[in-house]
Structures are given as structure tokens and as C-alpha cells.
Write a protein that holds these residues in place. Structure first.
Motif, short mmCIF file in Angstrom:
data_model
loop_
_atom_site.label_atom_id
_atom_site.label_comp_id
_atom_site.label_asym_id
_atom_site.label_seq_id
_atom_site.Cartn_x
_atom_site.Cartn_y
_atom_site.Cartn_z
N GLY A 276 6.20 18.31 -0.41
CA GLY A 276 7.89 18.97 -1.63
C GLY A 276 7.36 19.84 -2.47
N VAL A 277 6.11 19.12 -2.68
CA VAL A 277 5.29 20.24 -4.20
C VAL A 277 4.94 21.93 -3.56
N THR A 278 5.61 22.63 -5.21
CA THR A 278 5.83 24.11 -4.24
C THR A 278 5.53 24.78 -5.67
N LYS A 279 4.56 26.01 -5.53
CA LYS A 279 4.77 26.31 -6.98
C LYS A 279 5.34 27.67 -6.89
N ILE A 280 6.38 28.21 -7.41
CA ILE A 280 7.54 28.78 -7.49
C ILE A 280 6.64 30.15 -8.45
N ARG A 281 7.00 31.55 -7.81
CA ARG A 281 6.51 32.98 -8.52
C ARG A 281 7.49 33.47 -8.73
N ASN A 282 8.81 32.88 -7.96
CA ASN A 282 9.77 34.29 -8.61
C ASN A 282 11.30 33.56 -8.77
N ASP B 120 10.21 7.33 -10.06
CA ASP B 120 11.04 8.80 -10.40
C ASP B 120 10.29 10.04 -11.20
N LYS B 121 9.48 10.71 -10.94
CA LYS B 121 8.90 11.37 -11.41
C LYS B 121 9.95 12.56 -13.33
N ARG B 122 11.49 11.89 -13.69
CA ARG B 122 11.38 12.27 -14.64
C ARG B 122 11.59 10.97 -15.38
N LEU C 249 0.48 -0.70 -0.08
CA LEU C 249 0.47 -0.04 -0.10
C LEU C 249 0.67 1.34 0.16
N ILE C 250 1.85 0.70 -0.07
CA ILE C 250 2.88 1.97 0.05
C ILE C 250 3.94 1.96 -0.77
N ASP C 251 4.01 3.46 -1.23
CA ASP C 251 5.28 3.23 -3.19
C ASP C 251 6.55 2.77 -3.07
N THR C 252 6.92 2.96 -1.18
CA THR C 252 8.26 2.60 -1.06
C THR C 252 8.93 1.35 -1.01
N GLU C 253 7.22 0.22 -1.00
CA GLU C 253 7.91 -1.16 -0.88
C GLU C 253 8.01 -1.86 -2.68
N ALA D 15 11.96 14.45 -7.15
CA ALA D 15 11.73 13.57 -8.25
C ALA D 15 11.28 12.13 -7.60
N ASP D 16 10.55 11.51 -6.67
CA ASP D 16 10.50 10.59 -5.91
C ASP D 16 9.53 10.95 -4.98
N GLY D 17 8.85 11.94 -4.68
CA GLY D 17 8.41 12.20 -3.42
C GLY D 17 6.62 11.38 -3.93
#
Length: 324
Positions: free
Chosen positions: A160-166, A114-116, A79-83, A153-155
Motif C-alpha cells: 500500500g505504499v504509494t507516491k502521490i503526485r497530485n 503503528d507508523k503514527r 517472524l511476522i509483525d502481526t503476532e 499506518a499498520d502496514g
């Protein structure tokens, strides 16, 4: 038909749905949960609970094999990604015990973890996905396409998902978030799609869920939507994976222009799956029937459109002795 759920955590609704499936099919079976401690809420809705080492511990797989032998387990549901990768690599050891692992191939797990890799997969099969930027090139560019999105990438679970404005935020979060990737920021309606893949690798049912509201990365309000375009696109995506099986959870956006942008794949049951099950997509029942060589095709796409889930917290009250 004894079932083992690993890293059971808070997946109370999912475990209850498998218990209901056993009853619907008149199958004798016990539900066993496994986790690192005794405080997992799911432990208190199972017939037995086992303490196991951390997933990264070399003793983890031997501990699960021992549980499978002692409890006469027929199927293991992680039930979790890491296993997922470690279990997929050890499939033969479970099969020798007559145990079916509901886990996809190592190749599919690596694509999804891996998101990549996931972004390259989407591009390779020709479906829309947010553009991924080279962070070194971005930092040197005079003009930047803000807003951007940065995440590990492996979250998982939107951590850790963050919107970057500048530029200042970009520099800070590239340094702060480990193994970060930077993507095009996509807006629109966000969907999670639950796809059931049978043991022959065929997608049998896809349920799109509109993510109306989320909390800590998990949907708290959602609605089933019978969007045939989304269903067909997701079926194509999942059947392009090498060796997918079980519940595959796909995420995407539908932009204001109507473009579909796929963002993630998780080759396991997602936290919002109880909504799909409540709408009539009874994956637990169908998985058990598939394992037994039974077919019930008329049910697979007869789930209800417009079923809404409004999630809230519920308590399981136990004694101190129960968790010691």
C-alpha cells in the motif's frame, strides 16, 4: 536447545543460519517450524513442522504452548509483525515452561506496529523523520507539497505504499487505503539496519545494509556499509525503545544533504538479514550464547564492509503427499 520458529513462511536462510549456530556451539537441538499450512518452504528445512491456527485465533497461544511442551522448546522466534504483540502479552505463560520468547515488550511492539506511533517516537527522542501531515488539513489546503507518500499506518512489507503526485491521487488513495497516513516524500540512499539487542537491553552490534534494489517490499540487492554515523544513530534509537530484545530492524534514508531520516522499526528479523549474517554479524550464534550466559565480544563488530547480496529465487520440490 530446541528452537521454535513461528509464522516460518519463506524464512529458509534464517532457519539455516540458526542450525549452523547450533553446530558451531556444539549444541544438541532440533528446529521446529509452525505455520498455518504445510506449504511453507521453511517447513522443509526444519526437523519438524506443526500446523497452527491463525494468529488472531484464540487457540493460537494454547497451540504454541502445547508445541513447546511436546517438543521441549527452549526458545521461540516469531517472524511476522502481526503476532508480536499477542506473544509479548503472553510472555509469562511461556516463561513458566522455561521457554524464552525472543520478542520485545508490548510497549515497543506498539511503537513499531503503528507508523503514527513510530513517527511520534522518533520526534520524542529527537531524530530526523519524515513529516506526517493531517489528511483533513491537506485536502482543504490550496497549495500542497507534492510529491507525498501515503501508506497504511499498520502496514508491512511496503504493501500500500504509494507516491502521490497530485490532488486527484491524494483523494483517491485516502479513500482506497485503509487507516492511511500521509508523509513527506523523502529521497536519498535507503538503508536497513540490523541491530542485535542482548537480553539485558544493550545494543551489541548494528549492521547498515544499503538497499540497492527491492522487490515486493523486500531487498533483492543490498550491500553492507560500515557507516559509523548511521551505526551510532541507530544504536541510540534502539536503546531508546522500552524493552527491546533480539534483532531489531530499522529503516532510514540518508538525503543528498546528508540528513538521516528514520522511517520504520520492525522488532524482529528482517527479510534481508541473511546479508548481515553472511558479512559476519552472526546474530543467531550470539543470541544462543547470550541465552547460555556466554560472551564473545570481539566478534560483535568485526563484520565485513562491502559484502553484497544478489538475491534470486530457489525452489524446494516436494510431493503432493508432503503438503497434504
Amino acid at each position: 536447545m530446541n528452537l521454535l520458529f513461528t509464522s516460518a513462511g519463506r524464512r529458509v536462510s534464517l532457519i539455516r543460519s540458526f542450525r549452523a549456530a547450533l553446530q558451531k556451539l556444539n549444541l544438541d537441538g532440533r528446529i521446529v517450524t509452525a505455520d498455518m499450512g504445510r506449504t511453507a518452504p521453511a517447513a522443509f528445512v526444519s526437523d519438524a513442522h506443526e500446523i497452527v491456527p491463525r494468529v488472531t485465533d484464540p487457540a493460537y497461544i494454547p497451540a504454541l504452548l502445547d508445541i513447546c511442551k511436546a517438543c521441549r522448546i527452549r526458545m521461540v522466534i516469531p517472524l511476522i509483525d502481526t503476532e508480536l504483540e499477542i506473544l509479548s502479552l503472553h510472555k509469562p505463560e511461556f516463561e513458566r515452561l522455561g521457554v524464552t520468547l525472543l520478542v520485545s515488550s508490548p510497549e515497543t511492539v506498539r511503537i513499531c506496529s503503528d507508523k503514527r506511533n513510530t513517527g511520534r517516537f522518533f520526534n520524542d527522542i529527537g531524530v530526523g523523520t519524515p513529516k506526517v501531515y493531517d489528511s483533513d488539513i491537506l485536502l482543504k489546503a490550496s497549495e500542497l507539497p507534492f510529491p507525498l507518500l501515503i501508506k497504511p499506518a499498520d502496514g508491512s512489507s511496503s504493501k500500500g505504499v504509494t507516491k502521490i503526485r497530485n490532488r486527484k491521487e491524494l483523494e483517491f488513495f485516502l479513500d482506497y487505503i485503509p487507516n492511511a497516513i500521509v508523509q513527506e516524500f523523502v529521497t536519498g540512499q535507503e538503508y536497513t539496519l540490523d541491530a542485535w539487542v542482548d537480553f539485558a537491553g544493550k545494543v551489541r552490534s548494528v549492521v547498515p545494509r544499503l538497499r540497492m534494489e527491492t522487490r515486493a517490499g523486500e531487498v533483492s540487492k543490498g550491500m553492507t556499509v560500515k557507516n559509523l554515523r548511521l551505526i551510532e544513530k541507530t544504536k541510540y534509537v534502539v536503546e531508546s525503545l522500552p524493552g527491546a530484545v533480539g534483532c531489531i530492524t530499522v529503516q532510514c534514508f540518508v538525503t543528498e544533504q546528508g540528513d538521516i531520516k528514520f522511517t520504520e522499526i520492525n522488532p524482529r528479523f528482517g527479510g534481508g538479514f541473511p546479508l548481515s549474517c553472511a558479512a559476519g554479524a552472526d546474530f543467531p550464534k550470539w543470541i544462543l550464547q547470550d541465552l547460555l550466559g556466554q560472551r564473545n565480544e570481539e566478534e560483535w563488530n568485526n563484520w565485513k564492509d562491502g559484502v553484497v547480496m544478489l538475491r534470486y529465487d530457489e525452489e524446494i520440490i516436494v510431493s503432493r503427499e508432503d503438503i497434504q
